[in-house]
Design a protein around this motif. Sequence first.
Motif, PDB file in Angstrom:
ATOM      1  N   GLN A   1      -3.026   7.508  -7.028  1.00  0.00           N
ATOM      2  CA  GLN A   1      -3.349   7.361  -5.604  1.00  0.00           C
ATOM      3  C   GLN A   1      -4.117   8.569  -5.053  1.00  0.00           C
TER       4      GLN A   1
ATOM      5  N   ARG B   1       0.826  -1.196   0.000  1.00  0.00           N
ATOM      6  CA  ARG B   1       0.000   0.000   0.000  1.00  0.00           C
ATOM      7  C   ARG B   1       0.861   1.247   0.000  1.00  0.00           C
ATOM      8  N   HIS B   2       0.372   2.225  -0.705  1.00  0.00           N
ATOM      9  CA  HIS B   2       1.088   3.499  -0.747  1.00  0.00           C
ATOM     10  C   HIS B   2       0.719   4.314   0.476  1.00  0.00           C
TER      11      HIS B   2
END
Length: 212
Positions: free
Chosen positions: A193, A9-10
């Motif tokens: 994102q 996950r960013h």
Amino acid sequence: RMPRAPPPRHISIQPTRAEQAASASTGAVLTSVSMSPLEVIKVRQQAAPTLSMRQVFSRMIREEGTLSLWNGLRPTLLMNVPSTVIYLTVYEEGRDRLTPIAGGAWAPLGAGGSARALVTSLFSPLELLRTRMQATGSSDGLGATAARVVRSGGVGSLWTGLGASLWRDVPFSCIYWALYEALRRRAKATHPQGEVTTSAAFLAGAAAGSVA
């Protein structure tokens, strides 16, 4: 078959207000120190328009020494460092409070103009004293310069030129923040994102500043 691990996950880390204030203060100090010679030369050249920038520079070095290029640095630091922190803090608080009322498009305009009007009014005396010190090349300190101004024109004379400064700075700030926030929203909407990268924020600031 081994199951594939989920993609990482960013994680987005937003700077705190204290970190933003520290960053803004550091930038203000570096900008003030590095740009002071150009500011002093500009003020001297305005007082002697027949001289070129190079002639003003040479005369100052020859007659007053190299350190004269930093005349007025003390009031510049006293003005730029706290004013930058106050300006950004007031803008962000105002933007966040105005957004539910005025909407995301108009809130930056109102917050930016209000923040700039406040900071310009608060620090107008220091700007006046800085200009006087840069123009005269006097060895008098900040306190002596302020006392001389007050003796000759009263306390109110410390705010001489405030009106012109407001007309110069407030519209710029309104236009800048309105455009900057609009460009940031567009950059965020197009990012995978949903974030604003450093380069996108830089370009948004440069574009908004150029237009304003």
